[in-house]
Structure formats: C-alpha cells, structure tokens
Design an enzyme around this catalytic site. Structure first.
Site, PDB file in Angstrom:
ATOM      1  CB  SER A 146      38.593 -45.019  30.017  1.00  0.00           C
ATOM      2  OG  SER A 146      39.790 -44.830  29.267  1.00  0.00           O
ATOM      3  CE1 TYR A 198      41.683 -46.550  33.919  1.00  0.00           C
ATOM      4  CE2 TYR A 198      41.775 -46.504  31.524  1.00  0.00           C
ATOM      5  CZ  TYR A 198      41.443 -45.897  32.723  1.00  0.00           C
ATOM      6  OH  TYR A 198      40.869 -44.645  32.720  1.00  0.00           O
TER       7      TYR A 198
END
Length: 258
Positions: free
Chosen positions: A153, A167
């Site tokens: 990501s 995350y």
C-alpha cells in the site's frame, strides 16, 4: 476494457502461456482483477480467499468463460497451515508454480486507544505472516524466472489520515521483507517486488465513500484507480520482460504521493 479483452480471449496463450500463478485474496477487488488479468495473459490460476465460495466461483467462471483455466481454494490466510496447503494444492493440481501474488488484505482505522492486541495480531497475520508463509512454501517450487509479487500500500510511505497506525505498520513491514528477500532469491533467478496501490475503487475503499472527496484531493489525477489498472501493472511485473526488476517497491497511486 479489460472485461472486453478477456471476453475476446485476445491474450490467451500469450506471454504467460504454460505458467501457473497463485493469487491470495483472489475472489474480489484487486486480487480478483489480478487473477483474471494473469489468466488473460495465458497463466493457469489458483486463487484463495476466506470469502464465501460463491465469490471465488464467480472469478473462476469468468476466467473459464474467457478460455482460461482456474481453481478456487478456500483458505484463511491467518492460518499458516492453510496458506502452506494452498501452495501445495496449487502444485498438486497444476504440476508447478511460477508466480505468487500475495494480494490478501484487510483495513481498519481507529484511534490508537481503541486498538486491541487482537487487532494488532489480525493485521500482522494477514499482511505479514501470510506473506512470509506463502513465500517460504512457494520457493520450494519456483524456478528460474519465478515471480513473487506482494500487494502492499502507498500508506507504507504516506499516511495523511489518523487511525491508520496498524495498517501502515504492517504494510511498511512488507517493504522491508521485499527488499531483504530479493537478496536471498536473486541468485536463484526469482524476483520479488512490492506493488503499492494508491486509492483504488474496491469494496474495502469505495470511490463513493463519504471520505472519498478528501482522498481525491490528494491525488494528481483526481480519481480512484480501478482494480484492473493495478492488475495491468502486476501483469507486467509477472511477465518475462521484468526480469531485472527485483527488491523494488513500486507505487501506482495517481500522484497521491507526488
């Protein structure tokens, strides 16, 4: 456009002909788009997901209707044995493994005080442990020209919102894992790379979410990516012309971090 290409089977038998790919998290979103795109380039594809079997079956049917070959394997990537067995089942079914795409992912954002140790373990298991376990088993079967592609990501580099600590932490771990393993795998002719999508229109991050306008403001192109655009990039990394790319963390983010 990708669905039109696949319906005509233009790519079948092309650059990935004869190769076998395993895509974790392949029943929806980016993972499903990758599974379809690799098949369109000629690969036989196994895909795993914890999602209901119907979701994976739809992806398999789409691949088969375009002339490809695929198999769905239901597996919870938090379970190391399930991940190991998915690799083994892929090889048992198709006789080999050439491409591993670690696309399984989850997302949660909330204030630090609200995170539990269970939340921490959940994200670590999905984003880090599952990748390590899959790679450890896959390299027993990957040969010269093998490809490992992690789906990370852009939040491993840039976190312009609050609540994303776990995350970002776990996606940043994938950056280091990818760099370090390139040294181990390079002499064996196996490449490993980390593709880092920016805002992408999936069920996990829909373009019509109330938070979407603030996300769009941070991109240069003022839109979300489609899963198919991420899949196109992955298909190149999986292909024969990417052999000198390894240990790389590759952003595809519409200028999100520009």
């Amino acid at each position: 456009m990708l669905e039109e290409i696949m319906s005509k089977n233009i790519y079948a038998g092309a650059v990935l002909n004869g190769r076998v790919a395993l895509v974790t998290g392949g029943s929806n979103g980016i993972g499903a788009a990758i599974a379809k795109r690799l098949s369109a380039d000629g690969a036989t594809v196994a895909l795993t997901d914890i999602a209901p079997p119907d979701d994976a079956a739809k992806v398999v049917r789409a691949i088969e209707s375009a002339g490809g070959k695929a198999r769905a394997i239901q597996a919870d990537v938090r379970d190391a044995d399930a991940v190991t067995n998915a690799v083994k089942e892929t090889v048992a079914s198709f006789g080999r493994l050439d491409i591993l795409v670690n696309a399984a992912g989850v997302f949660v954002a909330k204030p630090l005080e609200e995170f539990s140790v269970d939340d921490f373990q959940w994200l670590v298991d999905v984003h880090v442990k599952s990748i390590f376990v899959a790679i450890k088993e896959a390299v027993k079967h990957l040969g010269e020209g093998g490809r490992i592609i992690n789906i990370g990501s852009i939040n491993s580099d840039y976190v312009p919102y609050s609540g994303g600590v776990l995350y970002a932490l776990t996606k940043a771990a994938v950056v280091g894992l990818t760099k370090a393993l390139s040294r181990d795998l390079g002499p064996r002719g196996i490449t490993i790379n980390n593709v880092k999508p920016g805002p992408t229109n999936t069920d996990m991050n829909p373009a019509d979410d109330p938070a979407a306008p603030s996300i769009l403001d941070r991109t240069a192109v003022k839109r979300f990516a489609s899963p198919e655009e991420i899949a196109e990039f992955v298909a190149f990394i999986a292909g024969p012309k990417s052999g000198f790319i390894t240990g790389a963390n590759l952003s595809i983010d519409g200028g999100y971090t520009a």
